[in-house]
Design a protein around this motif. Structure first.
Motif, PDB file in Angstrom:
ATOM      1  N   ARG A 156       0.838  -1.205   0.000  1.00  0.00           N
ATOM      2  CA  ARG A 156       0.000   0.000   0.000  1.00  0.00           C
ATOM      3  C   ARG A 156       0.876   1.259   0.000  1.00  0.00           C
ATOM      4  O   ARG A 156       2.032   1.223   0.393  1.00  0.00           O
ATOM      5  CB  ARG A 156      -0.968   0.001   1.178  1.00  0.00           C
ATOM      6  CG  ARG A 156      -0.343  -0.358   2.516  1.00  0.00           C
ATOM      7  CD  ARG A 156      -1.389  -0.550   3.610  1.00  0.00           C
ATOM      8  NE  ARG A 156      -2.242  -1.714   3.389  1.00  0.00           N
ATOM      9  CZ  ARG A 156      -3.543  -1.655   3.112  1.00  0.00           C
ATOM     10  NH1 ARG A 156      -4.156  -0.487   3.011  1.00  0.00           N
ATOM     11  NH2 ARG A 156      -4.241  -2.744   2.942  1.00  0.00           N
ATOM     12  N   CYS A 157       0.276   2.333  -0.452  1.00  0.00           N
ATOM     13  CA  CYS A 157       1.002   3.601  -0.555  1.00  0.00           C
ATOM     14  C   CYS A 157       1.479   4.051   0.835  1.00  0.00           C
ATOM     15  O   CYS A 157       0.694   4.053   1.790  1.00  0.00           O
ATOM     16  CB  CYS A 157       0.078   4.649  -1.175  1.00  0.00           C
ATOM     17  SG  CYS A 157       0.752   6.321  -1.127  1.00  0.00           S
ATOM     18  N   VAL A 158       2.760   4.405   0.934  1.00  0.00           N
ATOM     19  CA  VAL A 158       3.292   4.804   2.248  1.00  0.00           C
ATOM     20  C   VAL A 158       2.769   6.168   2.702  1.00  0.00           C
ATOM     21  O   VAL A 158       2.860   6.518   3.873  1.00  0.00           O
ATOM     22  CB  VAL A 158       4.854   4.849   2.276  1.00  0.00           C
ATOM     23  CG1 VAL A 158       5.434   3.453   2.216  1.00  0.00           C
ATOM     24  CG2 VAL A 158       5.429   5.721   1.171  1.00  0.00           C
ATOM     25  N   ARG A 159       2.198   6.936   1.760  1.00  0.00           N
ATOM     26  CA  ARG A 159       1.703   8.268   2.149  1.00  0.00           C
ATOM     27  C   ARG A 159       0.225   8.228   2.538  1.00  0.00           C
ATOM     28  O   ARG A 159      -0.157   8.748   3.570  1.00  0.00           O
ATOM     29  CB  ARG A 159       1.901   9.255   0.990  1.00  0.00           C
ATOM     30  CG  ARG A 159       3.344   9.263   0.481  1.00  0.00           C
ATOM     31  CD  ARG A 159       3.992  10.619   0.474  1.00  0.00           C
ATOM     32  NE  ARG A 159       5.406  10.490   0.121  1.00  0.00           N
ATOM     33  CZ  ARG A 159       5.900  10.700  -1.103  1.00  0.00           C
ATOM     34  NH1 ARG A 159       5.104  11.091  -2.088  1.00  0.00           N
ATOM     35  NH2 ARG A 159       7.197  10.551  -1.329  1.00  0.00           N
ATOM     36  N   CYS A 160      -0.641   7.621   1.690  1.00  0.00           N
ATOM     37  CA  CYS A 160      -2.082   7.671   1.978  1.00  0.00           C
ATOM     38  C   CYS A 160      -2.649   6.332   2.423  1.00  0.00           C
ATOM     39  O   CYS A 160      -3.797   6.259   2.859  1.00  0.00           O
ATOM     40  CB  CYS A 160      -2.848   8.178   0.753  1.00  0.00           C
ATOM     41  SG  CYS A 160      -2.887   6.994  -0.612  1.00  0.00           S
ATOM     42  N   GLY A 161      -1.853   5.270   2.305  1.00  0.00           N
ATOM     43  CA  GLY A 161      -2.313   3.968   2.795  1.00  0.00           C
ATOM     44  C   GLY A 161      -3.185   3.188   1.819  1.00  0.00           C
ATOM     45  O   GLY A 161      -3.652   2.097   2.135  1.00  0.00           O
ATOM     46  N   VAL A 180       4.507   4.414  -3.619  1.00  0.00           N
ATOM     47  CA  VAL A 180       3.781   5.686  -3.533  1.00  0.00           C
ATOM     48  C   VAL A 180       2.809   5.751  -4.709  1.00  0.00           C
ATOM     49  O   VAL A 180       3.213   5.561  -5.854  1.00  0.00           O
ATOM     50  CB  VAL A 180       4.763   6.884  -3.612  1.00  0.00           C
ATOM     51  CG1 VAL A 180       4.003   8.209  -3.566  1.00  0.00           C
ATOM     52  CG2 VAL A 180       5.795   6.829  -2.491  1.00  0.00           C
ATOM     53  N   CYS A 181       1.526   5.982  -4.433  1.00  0.00           N
ATOM     54  CA  CYS A 181       0.527   5.991  -5.506  1.00  0.00           C
ATOM     55  C   CYS A 181       0.624   7.269  -6.349  1.00  0.00           C
ATOM     56  O   CYS A 181       1.269   8.241  -5.958  1.00  0.00           O
ATOM     57  CB  CYS A 181      -0.882   5.801  -4.935  1.00  0.00           C
ATOM     58  SG  CYS A 181      -1.558   7.267  -4.141  1.00  0.00           S
ATOM     59  N   THR A 182      -0.023   7.253  -7.501  1.00  0.00           N
ATOM     60  CA  THR A 182       0.025   8.388  -8.422  1.00  0.00           C
ATOM     61  C   THR A 182      -0.560   9.648  -7.785  1.00  0.00           C
ATOM     62  O   THR A 182      -0.014  10.731  -7.942  1.00  0.00           O
ATOM     63  CB  THR A 182      -0.768   8.082  -9.715  1.00  0.00           C
ATOM     64  OG1 THR A 182      -0.782   6.667  -9.893  1.00  0.00           O
ATOM     65  CG2 THR A 182      -0.144   8.711 -10.922  1.00  0.00           C
ATOM     66  N   SER A 183      -1.673   9.490  -7.033  1.00  0.00           N
ATOM     67  CA  SER A 183      -2.295  10.663  -6.390  1.00  0.00           C
ATOM     68  C   SER A 183      -1.344  11.316  -5.404  1.00  0.00           C
ATOM     69  O   SER A 183      -1.436  12.511  -5.140  1.00  0.00           O
ATOM     70  CB  SER A 183      -3.566  10.285  -5.636  1.00  0.00           C
ATOM     71  OG  SER A 183      -4.289   9.329  -6.332  1.00  0.00           O
ATOM     72  N   CYS A 184      -0.457  10.519  -4.841  1.00  0.00           N
ATOM     73  CA  CYS A 184       0.495  11.079  -3.857  1.00  0.00           C
ATOM     74  C   CYS A 184       1.788  11.525  -4.525  1.00  0.00           C
ATOM     75  O   CYS A 184       2.769  11.835  -3.843  1.00  0.00           O
ATOM     76  CB  CYS A 184       0.770  10.061  -2.753  1.00  0.00           C
ATOM     77  SG  CYS A 184      -0.642   9.807  -1.676  1.00  0.00           S
ATOM     78  N   GLY A 185       1.806  11.508  -5.838  1.00  0.00           N
ATOM     79  CA  GLY A 185       2.961  12.064  -6.542  1.00  0.00           C
ATOM     80  C   GLY A 185       3.907  11.042  -7.147  1.00  0.00           C
ATOM     81  O   GLY A 185       4.842  11.399  -7.858  1.00  0.00           O
TER      82      GLY A 185
END
Ligand SMILES: [Zn+2]
Length: 241
Positions: A156-161, A180-185
């Motif tokens: 899972r994304c380390v920023r938003c989970g 890190v997902c696309t929404s989080c950069g």
């Protein structure tokens, strides 16, 4: 107070000191990473008869007076690993693993899980085909991160989970701790879905098969993460020395 340390050990590094001495850094099973002065090591090769080579499994006796450096009293090879010494690829992989341990493991702190992983790596390299050395090193790199409490988050994304669906490729920011997902950069590096699953399994200590190229990618990912935690530059020649 003088403490005597008897331990299984691996030589991590040795550097000449003064006229005849050597400062040796060991990774010991009992006390973790320790540096010791080896008096007369360069004057007499007989005294420690080849025991100041990396790779081989050693037992060492150290005298610890609580100062920065211990004193090496005895070192013996108890598990020779001629297979590593005979292969350039295995030697290089072993050298890289020892550099990681030197940077990542704090001094005078027992690290039993990292010790086990390193021993397993060296035994594997000792028996390995040259084409398998990178795979072993990649798996070790991921396990070492886990052993030291720095396991990468690959699900899972380390920023938003937000969970990353199985099989999908993802951006990975190893220094930031995982994907890190696309929404989080996103991040500079991407990792394919299949490789992400393999890396997850390797982190859990499961055996995985990896091509030479995929192993290389995982080594880069692991090294980025280690560099961030231990504060070294993976691209700098000084950390490769
Ligand atoms: Zn996110």
């Amino acid at each position: 107070m003088i403490r005597r340390i008897d331990s299984a050990a691996l030589l991590v590094r040795s550097v000449p000191y003064g006229e005849a001495d050597v400062i040796a850094t060991f990774f010991t099973r009992e006390s973790g990473k320790l540096s010791a002065i080896v008096r007369g090591a360069r004057r007499s090769t007989k005294r420690f008869a080849g025991a100041l080579e990396p790779i081989h499994g050693l037992t060492v006796t150290l005298e610890d007076k609580g100062k920065e450096l211990c004193v090496l009293k005895e070192a013996r090879i108890v598990r020779p690993r001629a297979g590593i010494a005979a292969s350039l690829e295995a030697m290089e992989a072993a050298g890289q693993a020892l550099r990681w341990v030197r940077h990542l493991c704090p001094a005078r702190t027992p690290e039993p899980a990292a010790w086990r992983s390193l021993e397993e790596l060296f035994d594997a390299l000792d028996a390995a085909d040259a084409r398998e050395t990178r795979r072993h090193l990649a798996i070790f790199g991921l396990r070492l991160l886990t052993d030291m409490g720095y396991a990468l988050e690959l699900d899972r994304c380390v920023r938003c989970g937000r969970a990353c669906p199985e099989g999908r490729s993802a951006f990975v920011d190893a220094a930031g701790g995982g994907i890190v997902c696309t929404s989080c950069g996103g991040a500079r590096r991407t990792i394919g879905g299949e490789l992400r699953a393999l890396a997850s399994r390797a982190q859990r200590g499961e055996p995985v098969s990896l091509s030479w190229e995929l192993a290389g990618t995982l080594i880069d990912v692991a090294e980025d993460a280690m560099a961030a935690h231990a504060g070294f530059d993976p691209g700098s020649p000084s950390t490769r020395a």
